[in-house]
Design a protein around this motif. Structure first.
Motif, PDB file in Angstrom:
ATOM      1  N   VAL A 154      77.085 -59.752 -57.674  1.00 34.31           N
ATOM      2  CA  VAL A 154      75.822 -60.320 -57.182  1.00 34.31           C
ATOM      3  C   VAL A 154      75.814 -60.345 -55.658  1.00 34.31           C
ATOM      4  O   VAL A 154      74.836 -59.940 -55.014  1.00 34.31           O
ATOM      5  CB  VAL A 154      75.618 -61.741 -57.742  1.00 34.31           C
ATOM      6  CG1 VAL A 154      74.491 -62.455 -56.997  1.00 34.31           C
ATOM      7  CG2 VAL A 154      75.328 -61.695 -59.235  1.00 34.31           C
ATOM      8  N   ARG A 155      76.898 -60.836 -55.076  1.00 30.24           N
ATOM      9  CA  ARG A 155      76.955 -60.952 -53.615  1.00 30.24           C
ATOM     10  C   ARG A 155      76.830 -59.591 -52.951  1.00 30.24           C
ATOM     11  O   ARG A 155      76.141 -59.437 -51.932  1.00 30.24           O
ATOM     12  CB  ARG A 155      78.259 -61.633 -53.202  1.00 30.24           C
ATOM     13  CG  ARG A 155      78.265 -63.127 -53.488  1.00 30.24           C
ATOM     14  CD  ARG A 155      79.623 -63.747 -53.232  1.00 30.24           C
ATOM     15  NE  ARG A 155      79.551 -65.207 -53.384  1.00 30.24           N
ATOM     16  CZ  ARG A 155      80.593 -65.999 -53.564  1.00 30.24           C
ATOM     17  NH1 ARG A 155      81.825 -65.479 -53.627  1.00 30.24           N
ATOM     18  NH2 ARG A 155      80.440 -67.299 -53.691  1.00 30.24           N
ATOM     19  N   ARG A 157      75.387 -56.834 -54.239  1.00 36.61           N
ATOM     20  CA  ARG A 157      74.043 -56.285 -54.430  1.00 36.61           C
ATOM     21  C   ARG A 157      73.027 -56.981 -53.511  1.00 36.61           C
ATOM     22  O   ARG A 157      72.117 -56.331 -52.991  1.00 36.61           O
ATOM     23  CB  ARG A 157      73.626 -56.425 -55.897  1.00 36.61           C
ATOM     24  CG  ARG A 157      74.412 -55.514 -56.826  1.00 36.61           C
ATOM     25  CD  ARG A 157      73.898 -55.587 -58.265  1.00 36.61           C
ATOM     26  NE  ARG A 157      74.754 -54.848 -59.179  1.00 36.61           N
ATOM     27  CZ  ARG A 157      74.527 -54.701 -60.474  1.00 36.61           C
ATOM     28  NH1 ARG A 157      73.438 -55.247 -61.019  1.00 36.61           N
ATOM     29  NH2 ARG A 157      75.359 -54.008 -61.236  1.00 36.61           N
ATOM     30  N   VAL A 158      73.184 -58.277 -53.322  1.00 36.14           N
ATOM     31  CA  VAL A 158      72.292 -59.003 -52.406  1.00 36.14           C
ATOM     32  C   VAL A 158      72.456 -58.482 -50.981  1.00 36.14           C
ATOM     33  O   VAL A 158      71.470 -58.221 -50.271  1.00 36.14           O
ATOM     34  CB  VAL A 158      72.562 -60.515 -52.482  1.00 36.14           C
ATOM     35  CG1 VAL A 158      71.865 -61.247 -51.333  1.00 36.14           C
ATOM     36  CG2 VAL A 158      72.100 -61.081 -53.823  1.00 36.14           C
ATOM     37  N   GLY A 161      71.114 -54.974 -50.744  1.00 33.91           N
ATOM     38  CA  GLY A 161      69.661 -55.009 -50.816  1.00 33.91           C
ATOM     39  C   GLY A 161      69.045 -55.291 -49.457  1.00 33.91           C
ATOM     40  O   GLY A 161      68.052 -54.662 -49.060  1.00 33.91           O
ATOM     41  N   LYS A 162      69.633 -56.229 -48.729  1.00 32.75           N
ATOM     42  CA  LYS A 162      69.150 -56.521 -47.377  1.00 32.75           C
ATOM     43  C   LYS A 162      69.344 -55.317 -46.465  1.00 32.75           C
ATOM     44  O   LYS A 162      68.463 -54.959 -45.673  1.00 32.75           O
ATOM     45  CB  LYS A 162      69.913 -57.716 -46.800  1.00 32.75           C
ATOM     46  CG  LYS A 162      69.624 -59.050 -47.464  1.00 32.75           C
ATOM     47  CD  LYS A 162      70.479 -60.144 -46.831  1.00 32.75           C
ATOM     48  CE  LYS A 162      70.240 -61.498 -47.482  1.00 32.75           C
ATOM     49  NZ  LYS A 162      71.099 -62.549 -46.885  1.00 32.75           N
ATOM     50  N   ALA A 167      65.268 -54.150 -53.472  1.00 32.07           N
ATOM     51  CA  ALA A 167      65.518 -55.310 -54.323  1.00 32.07           C
ATOM     52  C   ALA A 167      66.917 -55.193 -54.921  1.00 32.07           C
ATOM     53  O   ALA A 167      67.295 -54.113 -55.401  1.00 32.07           O
ATOM     54  CB  ALA A 167      64.482 -55.402 -55.429  1.00 32.07           C
ATOM     55  N   PRO A 168      67.715 -56.260 -54.917  1.00 31.57           N
ATOM     56  CA  PRO A 168      69.074 -56.186 -55.469  1.00 31.57           C
ATOM     57  C   PRO A 168      69.101 -55.707 -56.915  1.00 31.57           C
ATOM     58  O   PRO A 168      70.054 -55.051 -57.336  1.00 31.57           O
ATOM     59  CB  PRO A 168      69.576 -57.629 -55.364  1.00 31.57           C
ATOM     60  CG  PRO A 168      68.752 -58.260 -54.302  1.00 31.57           C
ATOM     61  CD  PRO A 168      67.415 -57.592 -54.364  1.00 31.57           C
ATOM     62  N   GLN A 169      68.038 -56.006 -57.664  1.00 30.53           N
ATOM     63  CA  GLN A 169      67.982 -55.631 -59.077  1.00 30.53           C
ATOM     64  C   GLN A 169      67.924 -54.112 -59.276  1.00 30.53           C
ATOM     65  O   GLN A 169      68.209 -53.618 -60.367  1.00 30.53           O
ATOM     66  CB  GLN A 169      66.759 -56.268 -59.751  1.00 30.53           C
ATOM     67  CG  GLN A 169      66.794 -57.781 -59.819  1.00 30.53           C
ATOM     68  CD  GLN A 169      66.246 -58.457 -58.568  1.00 30.53           C
ATOM     69  OE1 GLN A 169      66.085 -57.817 -57.525  1.00 30.53           O
ATOM     70  NE2 GLN A 169      65.955 -59.743 -58.687  1.00 30.53           N
ATOM     71  N   SER A 218      80.715 -59.362 -47.984  1.00 30.49           N
ATOM     72  CA  SER A 218      80.382 -60.058 -49.233  1.00 30.49           C
ATOM     73  C   SER A 218      81.625 -60.654 -49.874  1.00 30.49           C
ATOM     74  O   SER A 218      81.562 -61.704 -50.513  1.00 30.49           O
ATOM     75  CB  SER A 218      79.670 -59.102 -50.204  1.00 30.49           C
ATOM     76  OG  SER A 218      80.539 -58.089 -50.666  1.00 30.49           O
ATOM     77  N   GLY A 235      75.654 -69.802 -57.287  1.00 33.71           N
ATOM     78  CA  GLY A 235      75.773 -68.397 -57.666  1.00 33.71           C
ATOM     79  C   GLY A 235      76.527 -68.206 -58.966  1.00 33.71           C
ATOM     80  O   GLY A 235      76.069 -67.510 -59.872  1.00 33.71           O
TER      81      GLY A 235
END
Length: 317
Positions: A154-155, A157-158, A161-162, A167-169, A218, A235
């Motif tokens: 998750v970290r 991908r976030v 994404g930035k 989008a992280p998804q 991350s 998280g």
């Protein structure tokens, strides 16, 4: 609310920051009918249950209450978050002996109750404690899993994404291996839609070295959060909730989890982070990634590090 005749039941063991955040999130889900909270601090768990009752007016009514290990007998999932949290400057592996002792006081009574569901472990060091849960319980490996590198994924991908303005998804990239210092991002098989993530990044002027810098940032995020506020919990609680939903809904969805490896990546009888197919069986199938030679070397090194810690911990205890 009175206990329903047919219900999906989750027992949460450990009502600290992670456990209580998970409980709040689960109260908003439609997949669970009963939540039981077990904690050594009984007054706290009773108070939390009463507080959680007040979250259900605009959601699906649920029966939430404090309980004991006897309540695990007919549970679908036992979620273990109990343990000593990591302090600033500590690694997750520093917690091995402390939290393994706590784990032993949990797994035995749960198994003795007649529990026949799925163990989901999130206490640190999660790879070691998930493996220990399976060994102590004697459960089939598919019915014991951990959060593994779900939060690390998750970290990453976030952060990506930035960096990529996506989008992280939309990013299909996973952090695998240990939930800790030897984890790594598997960039070679990573995708954005049907395109290689590396190609998408290159088109935006980013090299593999740039992506590895993002990965390094991350990886350090957990320590940063702990240094600033003392603990991380939102998280990982979200990851726990997502895995729980996938099990209770029998979703057959691919998620990054801590799964038992028995030949995948050349690793045997260890729990490490990897994508896996999750359904009502727990881990229905491990789905190993097609790694580059360098990534495979990193996975081997991560497995060797975890095997050394696990063997030492089990021998000591």
């Amino acid at each position: 609310m009175q206990k329903q005749t047919k219900n999906q039941k989750v027992v949460l063991v450990g009502d600290g920051s992670v456990g209580s955040a998970y409980a709040v999130l689960m109260m908003q889900q439609t997949v669970m009918d009963e939540l039981v909270i077990v904690d050594i601090a009984k007054d706290h768990s009773e108070g939390d249950a009463l507080d959680l009752e007040d979250t259900q007016l605009w959601g699906q009514p649920k029966w939430v209450h404090a309980g004991t290990y006897a309540d695990t007998k007919d549970a679908d999932i036992v979620v273990i978050t109990a343990g000593v949290p990591r302090k600033p400057g500590e690694t997750r592996l520093d917690l091995v002996q402390k939290n393994l002792k706590i784990l032993k006081t949990i797994v035995g009574p749960v198994v003795d109750s007649g529990f026949n569901g799925i163990f989901l472990v999130s206490a640190n060091p999660v790879d070691i404690l998930t493996a220990a849960t399976q060994k102590l319980s004697g459960f089939p490996a598919n019915r014991v899993l951990g959060t593994g590198t779900s939060l690390d994924t998750v970290r990453l991908r976030v952060a990506l994404g930035k960096q990529l303005d996506l989008a992280p998804q939309t990013l299909d990239v996973n952090v695998i291996g240990e939930h800790g210092d030897t984890q790594f991002a598997a960039y070679s098989p990573a995708k954005v839609g049907d395109q290689s993530l590396l190609d998408v990044a290159q088109a935006k002027g980013l090299s593999l070295d740039d992506l590895k810098q993002t990965e390094d940032g991350s990886r350090k995020k957990g320590g940063q959060i702990i240094g600033l506020k003392g603990a991380t919990f939102y998280g990982v609680a979200t990851c726990l909730t997502r895995i729980t939903k996938a099990i209770l809904n029998n979703e057959n969805v691919v998620l990054p989890v801590g799964a038992h490896l028995d030949g995948e990546y050349g690793v045997h009888d260890l729990y490490l982070g990897t994508p896996a197919l999750i359904n009502a069986q727990g881990v229905a199938q491990v789905l190993p990634l097609d790694l580059s030679a360098d990534e495979q070397d990193q996975m081997t090194a991560s497995a060797q590090a975890m095997a050394k810690v696990l063997n030492g911990a089990m021998a000591t205890n």
